[in-house]
Scaffold this active site. Structure first.
Site, PDB file in Angstrom:
ATOM      1  CE  LYS A 136      -3.789  -1.836   2.868  1.00 31.13           C
ATOM      2  NZ  LYS A 136      -4.932  -1.662   1.956  1.00 31.13           N
ATOM      3  NE  ARG A 155     -11.051  -9.973  -1.525  1.00 29.81           N
ATOM      4  CZ  ARG A 155     -11.406  -9.103  -2.471  1.00 29.81           C
ATOM      5  NH1 ARG A 155     -11.721  -9.536  -3.675  1.00 29.81           N
ATOM      6  NH2 ARG A 155     -11.449  -7.818  -2.208  1.00 29.81           N
TER       7      ARG A 155
END
Length: 459
Positions: free
Chosen positions: A239, A313
């Site tokens: 990120k 997820r």
């Protein structure tokens, strides 16, 4: 945080009078002349959020005026009274008249008393509220204390809230309510929970699968699964610094399922409760999982890594597969999962997904009545093909930027087969700008609405 309600008999509690621009003239005309003159001299005009303490002849506070929006105002905030604890002098207060929703006003008052003071001294407001007639003060306190737990966990920075500390918080909760507790740690995850292990293996702080159970096994099975990514660097798909700034909140799903579990256990709902939290840190190291790596999940589905920053997820998938194996009556997962949900609906309105129409209708209605906003998005079948991989059964991150929250939900749906009903909520877990009853920082989202759903079904 304990109860803000005054349970002892108080005959001199200071009245709080709620006013709007429409009702102000009538209320003003009934004030004693000195109080009316004082209000006029201070320019009080019943604007929403404006607060004025009117003095008595002896210098004490005779009553408090507090402005609200009109009933018909399209942006009316039922939590507006949550600003009061930060505005009032110490004392015991009561509502002299009914605001728009007296129960939500009392809840907002309790939520507005929260302060995060672990690292910097912040005195909680020294205010108490006489419970309004007909309001269940115990239930309001239960919800406010659960919100405080979620906020505290999310607000705690990652150096003090890693996988071990999150497991410690869950174990403390289990001990308090006599629940069973188990935790699988580190390399022991590799065989049974390979996706959880893959995401967390690069961190010096070992990944964990937290497992809490409570209640009579003969009661309906309700299982809560919460994303517990204690810090997310994005992994090798790193990120940018701006995207990493708030990643201490990436365990917000776990914080909220613990808050929900606390409410369920405290209310003694007739359920067999199970809480599963995959607790990891998505770190960067020589052994970090890589783009295009393939892992076989607990369910046997092979997953190609399209992006290491779509890690939430992955850890939820293995936990959902475990939960699904015992065919729960209701399976619920919460996670801070996609920026796409924020782009679509903003920070205050998490999307939820389910194929159960009754569940969808119930949760939507309760989200509105509890002022715990949620909005249904579809598990759109045509997008399921976007998860296809040329190498594995599915990819965790389809190419392209379309429908990111929906494709995440469709990914998770692949791991739920036997549960009678499934609800997935893509929360933000953070209030970026302070609002009445909702200070800037970690936030309890979806938990109150779901608690009310469970209360209605399993009281």
């Amino acid at each position: 945080m304990s109860s803000v309600f005054e349970t002892a008999l108080v005959t001199d509690a200071i009245p709080i009078t709620f006013v709007t621009k429409t009702t102000w003239d009538a209320i003003r005309s009934e004030l004693p002349a000195p109080a009316r003159q004082f209000a006029e001299a201070n320019g009080f005009a019943a604007k929403p959020g404006k607060c004025l303490a009117l003095p008595a002849s002896d210098g004490s506070i005779a009553q408090v005026l507090f402005g609200l929006e009109e009933d018909s105002h399209k942006a009316r905030d039922p939590f507006r009274p949550g600003a009061l604890p930060g505005l009032l002098p110490p004392g015991v207060y009561r509502f002299a008249n009914a605001p728009h929703d007296i129960r939500l006003a009392a809840l907002a008052f309790a939520l507005g008393c929260y302060r995060f003071s672990r690292y910097r001294k912040k005195e909680a407001p020294e205010v108490r509220l006489v419970p309004p007639e007909g309001v269940d003060a115990a239930d309001i306190t239960r919800m406010a204390n659960a919100a405080a737990l979620a906020r505290d966990l999310i607000n705690t920075p990652s150096n003090d809230m890693g996988p071990a500390e999150l497991a410690g918080a869950a174990q403390e909760l289990a001990t308090r309510f006599g629940a069973g507790f188990n935790c699988i740690t580190g390399a022991a995850l590799e065989q049974g929970f390979p996706l959880i292990h893959a995401v967390g293996m690069a961190s010096a702080r070992a990944p964990r699968l937290i497992d809490l159970t409570w209640g009579d096994p003969a009661h309906p099975k309700v299982t809560l699964v919460g994303k517990g990514v204690c810090f997310d660097t994005g992994g090798l798909d790193l990120k940018p610094s701006s995207g990493m700034l708030l990643m201490k909140k990436d365990m917000g799903g776990a914080a909220n399922v613990l808050a929900l579990a606390q409410m369920v256990m405290d209310a003694k709902l007739k359920v067999r409760l199970r809480v599963l939290i995959p607790a990891v840190e998505n770190a960067v190291a020589s052994n970090a999982f890589r783009p295009l790596d393939v892992f076989r999940s607990r369910k046997g589905i092979t997953v190609e890594i399209g992006n290491t920053d779509a890690e939430g997820r992955l850890v939820l998938a293995d936990a959902l597969a475990l939960a699904d194996e015992e065919k729960p009556d209701l399976l619920i997962d919460l996670g801070t999962l996609t920026g796409a949900a924020r782009v679509a609906l903003g920070p205050d309105l998490p999307p939820f997904y389910t194929n159960d129409e009754t569940l969808a209708g119930d949760i939507a209605a309760l989200a509105k009545s509890e002022n715990d906003p949620l909005w249904r998005l579809p598990l759109w079948p045509a997008y399921d093909a976007w998860l296809d991989s040329k190498t594995a059964d599915i990819t965790n991150a389809p190419s392209g930027g379309f429908a990111g929250s929906i494709t995440c939900a469709l990914f998770l749906q692949r791991f739920v087969e036997h549960a009678k009903a499934w609800l997935h909520v893509d929360i933000y877990g953070w209030t970026p700008t302070a609002k009445p009853g909702r200070p800037e920082g970690g936030e309890c989202q979806a938990a109150r609405a779901i608690y009310k759903l469970l209360s209605q079904r399993y009281a």
